[in-house]
Write an enzyme that holds these catalytic residues in place. Sequence first.
Site, short mmCIF file in Angstrom:
data_model
loop_
_atom_site.label_atom_id
_atom_site.label_comp_id
_atom_site.label_asym_id
_atom_site.label_seq_id
_atom_site.Cartn_x
_atom_site.Cartn_y
_atom_site.Cartn_z
N ASP A 181 -3.33 -2.06 4.93
CA ASP A 181 -4.17 -1.25 4.05
C ASP A 181 -5.59 -1.15 4.63
OD1 ASP A 181 -5.24 -0.07 1.48
OD2 ASP A 181 -3.25 -0.65 0.80
N HIS A 258 -9.30 -0.11 -1.77
CA HIS A 258 -7.86 0.10 -1.93
C HIS A 258 -7.06 -1.10 -1.46
CE1 HIS A 258 -3.90 1.94 -1.10
NE2 HIS A 258 -4.23 2.87 -1.98
N SER A 586 0.70 3.73 -4.71
CA SER A 586 0.00 2.65 -4.00
C SER A 586 -0.05 1.38 -4.84
CB SER A 586 -1.44 3.07 -3.68
OG SER A 586 -1.52 3.79 -2.48
#
Length: 820
Positions: A181, A258, A586
């Site tokens: 990520d 994220h 996600s």
Amino acid sequence: MSPVEMMGAWRSPECKSGLRYYSRCHSRALVSQRSLKQSEMISSDGCFMKSFPTYPLCSFGVRPKERVHIVYLGHSHGQEPLLTTKLHVKLLSTVFSRQEEAEDAIVYSYRHGFSGFAAMLNSTQASTLASLEGVISVFRSKLLQLHTTRSWDFMGLSLSTQQRSPLQLDYGDDIVVGIFDTGVWPESDSFKEEPGMPPVPQSWRGTCVKGDKFEPKKACNRKLVGARYYLNGFEREFGPLDTSGDGEYRSPRDRIGHGTHTAATAVGSTAANASYFGLGLGAARGGAPRARLAVYKVCWFKDLDGKCNEADVLAAFDDALCDGVSVISASLGSSPPLMPFFRTSTDIGSFHAAQVGVTVVFSAGNDGPAPSLVQNVSPWSICVAAGTMDRTFPTRIVLGNSLSFMGEGFVTKETKMKLVDSIKFFEDGSCSFDKWNHKLATGKIVLCFSSIGQVSSTTAALSVLAANGSGIIFAQTTTEQAATDDYLPSVQVDLNQATQILYYIQSSKDPTVHVLPSRTSIGCSPAPSVAYFSSRGPSSATPNILKPDITAPGVNVLAAWSPMSSPTLLPFDERSVKWNFNSGTSMSCPHVSGIAALVKSVHPTWSPAMIKSALMTTAYARDTSSDSILAGGTLKPTDAFDMGAGHVDPLRALDPGLVYDMGARDYVVFLCSLGYTQAQIKSMLLPSPGVDTSCGGDESDLDLNYPAITVSDLSGSTTIRRTLRNVGRIKNAVYFASVRSPQGVHAVVWPRLLLFSRRKERITYYVTMIPLKRSQGRYDFGEVVWCDGHHRVRTPLIVHVNTTMDGGCSSGSLGGLQVA
């Protein structure tokens, strides 16, 4: 500069196009972690325009012909890494005049988990390499997109002293989960050592790499045991990384948030009093709080988005398999058209991971609800759809005539203002920057409809902000309604409520609205439902393999966040938070990654196929009201293309009773069905004595021992074979079959009784399907269920009957049955 002043500056002619583009793209990306989906747009004069907030800029230079390509050679077969790299340089030298040029062209040499390299090549060089013996594939390195508390209680893993299941806190110490990520914010409470956490497992061979504002001795511990970063491919594509001002970190540190969010969701330590401005207050933790975390930063901050180069992703796979991870979680992908297997980094990396016992979990994508847009469809990985939870954020609004409505939002302050219809500030009432009439909405809350102009709540909020408005009430269909932080105070209501609010505005001389702060509500709405944005099947690459596989929570998931990134990613949003709500596949992906880590810890000898089978065959298809799970974006029940086998059930997955396993021969049969030669298959497989790598010419992907049966072209009687393995505590077990046939299909299972014993832990059964109807262009759904009185092993049955022949509609015989 304040947000209003900045918005005022953006009203200038040279900035309008930038804001217009930003508003449109940013709204779509809310389910993709509130980030732009495109790095540039093409203007009408053919120039490429850098995305907001940069001013329009034309570039007339010729783009270089050399681009990053990946050359895949199969398995490394245990060769010494340095020797493997020398062989890569030697092979690459065949398309360069000098060896030095080949060495300069190499971006990565993949030499641990598999063999291959990334290099700067032009199209001629790439074609030449692709034609050489021993080269399986050569493909351009593409950019992949990112797909972006209460969830674990919702799934039955509670920390309550009365209901607490010890599994979540008693297992996982021996498992390392790799997160691919945007990096990690190591100071977050989610990455502190759990009390009494033992030393790092001796099997762990990874490391923490020093970098910009990332000191391994301070950042890493018994929880965060590995941290690497990869940007060679990114920099070859975009040039040097921008580390100025609020730019990126040349290190594993997370600039975007994220990666911190997904890592905390999968394996975050227990952190008390987590909330988003007081909303969603509770104990945050991952699915396997005691599992170890290894971060592989492959996505980089650019144009308010995370860009992930395939060459970097494949390098992370190569290291992770050598480091000793047990599970890999990657919330990224590329929208269709899907490339053939072994022409994408994710398929290659996950294939080699499966061979060494590493479970790989991917997100399904955020392109729903249209069919056939699901991503990450390889049969050796797990593909996760997104669902809702039973937690909502009701927000009461009271009109000036005392009429009140309950919407949803993240409103933290009570407000009372004038209420106006969007038609006063936007042509045709569409709340989009393109339609703004330049009148100011100062001190007003604007009513906007998603049905006018097909705008999202974020587009509407940004457009109202440009008009200097103070908030919005946003009318959304009930199937797409969910609280979002749009920077401006925003309340979502359904179309029926909004219509009554509009009537009030039209009938009142001085309409006003009183908006009360949002609150957290749990257990008051049926859940789960499949999120409207979640990408649906069938797979456009292999329609006989069910994708997505499973559904997990992916709407308004609360988890750790990088304080360097605002919760909305808007450049003028100066708020800093430690916890943030995010939506997208996600978020659902790391939920399953955490559960897979728990299953692996409880059953350390299980293969990735067995873990996937346990998740799929124990999944459920009913919501908290015992009704069918709804498909977001519609008012209809879900089917297997919406939710896969169903919604994941962590506790049942730990004791599935029976599982479908896949070995090397299963993969051989599948690769044969794709047209790979015996020589190619041998080069891709981990050497295993006694494995038959030959192809007979009649292999079909229907023969793969998958935990779902999908027949995409049923034109006559067809028999499918599956093999089950008893992994229950009782070895002498008896299972009985029940079948729900798809509509218009007669399905028969034989034998209908499976007798397992210590000597016979694997049994094969067959399903014969006969079409009973004349049909074309539609799928029907059923199931095969095996029960022993305690376990319920459910296998989805998906059939596309294709019995309508071209050239007429006369009656005839279908599958041996007479049709009148």
